[in-house]
Design a protein around this motif. Structure first.
Motif, PDB file in Angstrom:
ATOM      1  N   ALA A 105       0.949  -1.151   0.084  1.00 30.55           N
ATOM      2  CA  ALA A 105       0.183   0.048  -0.104  1.00 30.55           C
ATOM      3  C   ALA A 105       0.978   1.261   0.038  1.00 30.55           C
ATOM      4  CB  ALA A 105      -0.857   0.049   1.163  1.00 30.55           C
ATOM      5  N   GLU A 106       1.971   1.399   0.809  1.00 29.31           N
ATOM      6  CA  GLU A 106       2.678   2.471   0.652  1.00 29.31           C
ATOM      7  C   GLU A 106       3.543   2.674  -0.568  1.00 29.31           C
ATOM      8  OE1 GLU A 106       6.984   3.602   3.291  1.00 29.31           O
ATOM      9  OE2 GLU A 106       5.630   2.306   4.331  1.00 29.31           O
ATOM     10  N   TRP A 107       4.033   1.516  -0.840  1.00 25.98           N
ATOM     11  CA  TRP A 107       4.595   1.546  -2.435  1.00 25.98           C
ATOM     12  C   TRP A 107       3.689   1.941  -3.432  1.00 25.98           C
ATOM     13  CZ3 TRP A 107       4.330  -0.354  -7.309  1.00 25.98           C
ATOM     14  CH2 TRP A 107       5.374  -0.063  -8.103  1.00 25.98           C
ATOM     15  N   GLY A 108       2.464   1.436  -3.404  1.00 24.35           N
ATOM     16  CA  GLY A 108       1.541   1.747  -4.384  1.00 24.35           C
ATOM     17  C   GLY A 108       1.052   3.496  -4.509  1.00 24.35           C
ATOM     18  N   THR A 109       0.819   3.895  -3.145  1.00 21.11           N
ATOM     19  CA  THR A 109       0.650   5.401  -2.945  1.00 21.11           C
ATOM     20  C   THR A 109       1.862   6.219  -3.616  1.00 21.11           C
ATOM     21  OG1 THR A 109      -0.489   4.827  -1.212  1.00 21.11           O
ATOM     22  CG2 THR A 109       0.131   6.986  -1.263  1.00 21.11           C
TER      23      THR A 109
END
Length: 122
Positions: A105-109
């Motif tokens: 999720a952090e990487w996707g954001t």
């Protein structure tokens, strides 16, 4: 930008089979989405289908069976009611994915922001 130690080629080659195994088990369009929904709480089949919107009953059934086979989902059958109630729940083992899901999720954001800020190609 923060400097990160890059793994050498040998380390990358050693971790590749483990990454391939992980992606085999949780890869695809639906498995992580189903797991995320079930980590929020138990759901019946139709609740899952409504929450996930575009998944067909056939695909949902197939994905749930695979997730159950790999120990991520538990299928509970309550025969005391008529009709029989079937409910799906995340297992303790599926909770081991929490750090992976948080990192994704952090990487996707971050990636989405990078794409928004990137200049358009000529």
């Amino acid at each position: 930008m923060e400097e990160v130690d890059q793994p050498n080629n040998r380390e990358c080659c050693r971790s590749l089979p483990a990454i391939e195994d992980a992606l085999y088990v949780i890869g695809g369009k639906w498995k992580l989405k189903i797991t995320l929904v079930l980590l929020e709480g138990n759901k019946r089949f139709n609740e899952l289908q409504r929450t996930l919107k575009d998944i067909s009953p056939r695909v949902l059934s197939h994905e749930l069976k695979e997730l159950e086979l790999n120990g991520f989902v538990k299928r509970n059958v309550y025969a005391t009611a008529t009709p029989v109630i079937v409910e799906y729940e995340a297992t303790e083992y599926s909770r081991t994915l929490t750090k992976v899901l948080d990192a994704l999720a952090e990487w996707g954001t971050m990636h989405k922001q990078k794409i928004k800020e990137a200049p358009l190609p000529a």
